[in-house]
Design a protein around this motif. Structure first.
Motif, PDB file in Angstrom:
ATOM      1  N   HIS A 133       0.835  -1.198   0.000  1.00 54.39           N
ATOM      2  CA  HIS A 133       0.000   0.000   0.000  1.00 54.39           C
ATOM      3  C   HIS A 133       0.873   1.253   0.000  1.00 54.39           C
ATOM      4  CE1 HIS A 133      -2.795   3.010   1.881  1.00 54.39           C
ATOM      5  NE2 HIS A 133      -3.595   2.464   0.988  1.00 54.39           N
ATOM      6  N   VAL A 155      -3.180   5.200 -10.086  1.00 54.16           N
ATOM      7  CA  VAL A 155      -2.911   4.144  -9.105  1.00 54.16           C
ATOM      8  C   VAL A 155      -4.054   3.135  -9.113  1.00 54.16           C
ATOM      9  CG1 VAL A 155      -2.402   3.636  -6.676  1.00 54.16           C
ATOM     10  CG2 VAL A 155      -1.687   5.835  -7.664  1.00 54.16           C
ATOM     11  N   VAL A 157      -5.212  -0.977  -7.236  1.00 51.34           N
ATOM     12  CA  VAL A 157      -4.898  -1.961  -6.198  1.00 51.34           C
ATOM     13  C   VAL A 157      -5.233  -3.337  -6.759  1.00 51.34           C
ATOM     14  CG1 VAL A 157      -5.084  -2.569  -3.777  1.00 51.34           C
ATOM     15  CG2 VAL A 157      -5.644  -0.240  -4.502  1.00 51.34           C
ATOM     16  N   SER A 174     -10.886  -1.276  -7.807  1.00 49.38           N
ATOM     17  CA  SER A 174     -10.297  -0.828  -6.551  1.00 49.38           C
ATOM     18  C   SER A 174     -10.688   0.642  -6.360  1.00 49.38           C
ATOM     19  CB  SER A 174      -8.766  -0.970  -6.603  1.00 49.38           C
ATOM     20  OG  SER A 174      -8.203  -0.109  -7.577  1.00 49.38           O
ATOM     21  N   ASN A 290      -0.356  -2.518  -4.811  1.00 46.67           N
ATOM     22  CA  ASN A 290      -0.576  -1.311  -5.605  1.00 46.67           C
ATOM     23  C   ASN A 290       0.235  -1.343  -6.888  1.00 46.67           C
ATOM     24  OD1 ASN A 290      -0.961   1.104  -2.907  1.00 46.67           O
ATOM     25  ND2 ASN A 290      -2.507   0.228  -4.229  1.00 46.67           N
TER      26      ASN A 290
END
Length: 373
Positions: A133, A155, A157, A174, A290
């Motif tokens: 993370h 970004v 996840v 995400s 990530n």
């Protein structure tokens, strides 16, 4: 001088919330991660980054994450002491693998490389995959600003499905953060938000007695809108871990089809293009990581730096001179609220919900770390 810890009340926070002096909180969280096995440098990076999110008012990405980070470390989902490895190097573009190291270690390494390459070539594109993370994406935009660079960060996840797409009730995205930094002299601009209506961390904060969620932030399987954290987490104790895997509902994308579309692109660019994977389908590893695709541009190399600075400052001043809808609430530029919150919390302490503070204390006690005096 503010005491290290004090109790206060505020209409936007839970009653009798805890105020902790920023320096004490930084040292305390660093001690927790040292006790969990991280070396002092990495423990300090994690602590300072989490505290920085609190100082900016992004409590969803702040020290409330400590219990979960420790849980991930102990479960092997995140690995201490890792460095990002360059997988592809094309000069002005590069791809790095974080090997599931702490995001606060491997993401700054990717950002440092992007800054160095942009200062050399004028532009750089850097992908990062398999990172723990990474925390508040705006922190990395601010780092690029200090180097005089424009930056854009997508970004995602991988393995984390929390958000329903526009028109749906099942989880597919995400929270897919997005950030842009613009280095105007004396007036930097930082745009930083999750493409979900609220970040998952805000649901976490609300579940710990913090600021309530908007009543339409979440959606139940039958399409009913909800502001109840149980929609995402299912049943949970007052103090203790929360798992989105226990809930049946989803977070909604912000801005209806617009936020949903931007989340889709974050998954494509930060997840699929980097090779780190998208939010789903979730694989059997159960690992969540990530991905980030970042663009860096040097105004000096672009040849318009003086015009950019002058025109940009004039435009910011003109926008902020707009008559406010509420006389008590002036029009703000991206990053203004964070700057004001940072100044206030450095002076007056960081507010934490009692349940959030107690969950951190429980981890500290288990690891043999003394509470702040």
């Amino acid at each position: 001088m503010l005491p290290a810890i004090a109790s206060h009340t505020d209409p936007d926070m839970a009653p009798n919330y805890v105020m902790v002096e920023a320096g004490r909180l930084d040292a305390f969280v660093a001690a927790i991660f040292r006790a969990a096995g991280c070396d002092p440098a990495e423990a300090g990076r994690i602590s300072t980054h989490l505290l920085g999110a609190n100082l900016a008012g992004h409590d969803s990405h702040g020290v409330a994450r400590v219990p979960r980070y420790v849980e991930w470390l102990e479960a092997g989902y995140v690995v201490k002491g890792q460095d990002a490895e360059i997988v592809t190097d094309g000069g002005c573009f590069a791809l790095l693998d974080g090997h599931f190291g702490f995001g606060q270690t491997v993401a700054p390494q990717a950002v440092e490389l992007g800054i160095a390459r942009a200062q050399q070539h004028g532009i750089a594109v850097v992908g990062l995959r398999n990172a723990g993370h990474i925390g508040r994406a705006g922190d990395y935009a601010e780092t690029a600003i200090r180097a005089g660079l424009i930056s854009v960060h997508f970004v995602n996840v991988a393995g984390s499905v929390l958000v329903a797409p526009f028109g749906g009730v099942e989880r597919r995205f995400s929270t897919a953060p997005f950030s842009v930094g613009v280095p105007l002299p004396g007036r930097p601009l930082v745009l930083d938000f999750a493409t979900s209506l609220v970040a998952e961390g805000k649901v976490l904060v609300a579940s710990n007695g913090g600021k309530p969620l908007p009543k339409d932030a979440l959606i139940e399987p039958d399409g009913t809108l909800s502001g109840d954290p149980h929609t995402l987490y299912g049943e949970y104790p007052q103090v203790g871990p929360r798992s989105p895997a226990n809930g049946r509902g989803a977070i909604r994308a912000f801005g209806e089809h617009k936020g949903s579309g931007l989340a889709f692109m974050c998954e494509m660019l930060a997840g699929a293009l980097t090779g780190g994977g998208t939010s789903g389908p979730v694989d059997a590893r159960g690992r969540i990581a990530n991905g980030m695709l970042s663009f860096y541009v040097s105004p000096r190399h672009f040849g318009t730096e003086a015009e950019f600075f002058a025109t940009g400052r004039d435009y910011v001043d003109w926008v902020l001179a707009c008559a406010p809808a509420n006389p008590d609430e002036p029009v703000l530029a991206p990053g203004d609220k964070e700057a004001a919150t940072r100044a206030d919390r450095l002076a007056n302490g960081v507010p934490l919900q009692p349940d959030t503070w107690e969950s951190i204390l429980q981890v500290a006690r288990r690891l043999g770390v003394n509470e702040p005096a």
